[in-house]
Scaffold this active site. Structure first.
Site, PDB file in Angstrom:
ATOM      1  N   GLU A   1       4.447  -5.248   7.370  1.00 32.09           N
ATOM      2  CA  GLU A   1       3.720  -4.187   8.089  1.00 32.09           C
ATOM      3  C   GLU A   1       4.197  -3.951   9.509  1.00 32.09           C
ATOM      4  OE1 GLU A   1       2.355  -6.312   6.011  1.00 32.09           O
ATOM      5  OE2 GLU A   1       0.846  -5.310   4.786  1.00 32.09           O
TER       6      GLU A   1
ATOM      7  N   GLU B   1      -1.000  -9.198  -0.458  1.00 31.46           N
ATOM      8  CA  GLU B   1      -2.430  -9.367  -0.148  1.00 31.46           C
ATOM      9  C   GLU B   1      -3.267  -9.391  -1.422  1.00 31.46           C
ATOM     10  OE1 GLU B   1      -2.144  -6.138   2.756  1.00 31.46           O
ATOM     11  OE2 GLU B   1      -3.112  -7.450   4.212  1.00 31.46           O
TER      12      GLU B   1
ATOM     13  N   GLY C   1       0.367  -4.918   0.913  1.00 28.80           N
ATOM     14  CA  GLY C   1      -0.831  -4.942   0.066  1.00 28.80           C
ATOM     15  C   GLY C   1      -0.610  -5.646  -1.267  1.00 28.80           C
TER      16      GLY C   1
ATOM     17  N   ALA D   1       0.868  -1.170   0.000  1.00 27.12           N
ATOM     18  CA  ALA D   1       0.000   0.000   0.000  1.00 27.12           C
ATOM     19  C   ALA D   1       0.909   1.225   0.000  1.00 27.12           C
ATOM     20  CB  ALA D   1      -0.871  -0.014   1.247  1.00 27.12           C
TER      21      ALA D   1
END
Ligand code: COA
Length: 260
Positions: A135, A115, A112, A66
């Site tokens: 993260e 993910e 992300g 992200a």
């Protein structure tokens, strides 16, 4: 539809969606997530699309996570909303798409990015790929489904180690873990994805849609996957594809599925 952050191209039954922010290692900002939603949605509705391939632009990254610059100053409420919106718009959306989605992981798939790859129905990788959920090194946890899908794919212990160490695994370790199904060279990655897509396309798209629902049911809270399977199995008997598939077998010819 025209996009700023992604490319979408449909050819021979395959829609290839390419995240196109190579200078930011294809990091997922808000605009990219929205565009990905729109592109997946459009491909899923397109009668010419039988399989979707998701990949990253450039030789370095699938998606490096992200976009950290977008959420670095968020508060608790904004953090919660970021995860909820992202999951709904993209990650859950992709997982529950009725069109098969293959992630072709062509480099870093972090946070992300991993993910997103894990939301796809399955994954293949190039031999330079590196995967991880970093993260906790940023003081946060995976928020786009990573704490749920990684243990589903690799088992709890391996997932816990990957999450806690924030480390990366290479393509061969990902293969060993069952996180990706195949590893090949970077040049051969998309051809391999297309070859697998070609095998999928020979089959009934209606039955594949039912199979995705049944397999996914195993991972949904409060849903009995066996009951979902029975329901979806039964529904197949009312389809033109089923009539064609069984008739073609008995007539010793190749099925020409109408996709209905
Ligand atoms: N969010 C925002 N920008 C990112 C990004 C992310 N997740 N990942 C990479 N970028 C940007 C960098 O800031 C840099 O931009 P700049 O050139 O404007 O400074 C550019 O992409 C290239 O990245 P860089 O770090 O210089 O490449 P590298 O080869 O040295 O390192 C990584 C590659 C993947 C190891 C490193 O970029 C990284 O650790 N990224 C963050 C991974 C992460 O924590 N993801 C989880 C987010 S929740």
């Amino acid at each position: 539809m025209s996009y700023q952050n992604i490319l979408s191209n449909t050819d021979n039954g395959i829609t290839t969606i390419t995240i196109n922010r190579p200078s930011k290692l294809n990091a997922l900002n808000k605009a990219t997530i929205q565009e990905l939603h729109d592109a997946f949605n459009e491909a899923n509705k397109n009668k010419d699309t039988k399989v979707i391939i998701i990949t990253g632009c450039g030789e370095k990254a699938f998606v490096a996570g992200a976009d950290i610059s977008e959420f670095a100053d968020f508060d608790v409420k904004q953090g919660k909303k970021l995860a909820a919106n992202g999951q709904e718009l993209l990650f859950d959306f992709v997982e529950n798409l009725s069109t098969p989605v293959i992630a072709a992981v062509n480099g870093f798939a972090l946070g992300g990015g991993l993910e997103l790859a894990m939301s796809a129905h399955f994954r293949i990788a190039s031999d330079n790929a590196k995967m991880g959920l970093p993260e906790v090194s940023l003081g946060v946890i995976p928020g786009y489904g990573g704490t749920q899908r990684l243990p589903q794919l690799v088992g709890k212990g391996r997932a816990m180690e990957m999450v806690m160490t924030a480390g990366m695994i290479d393509a061969n370790q990902a293969l060993d873990y069952g996180l990706v199904n195949h590893v090949t060279t970077q040049e051969e990655l998309i051809p391999l994805a297309e070859k697998i897509a070609g095998k999928i396309m020979r089959n009934s798209s209606v039955a594949i849609k039912a199979a995705i629902k049944a397999v996914n049911a195993n991972y949904k809270d409060g849903v009995d996957g066996f009951k979902t399977e029975i329901k979806q199995f039964g529904k197949c008997f009312g389809t033109e594809d089923f009539k064609e598939g069984t008739t073609a077998f008995l007539e010793k010819r190749k099925a020409a599925f109408p996709g209905k």
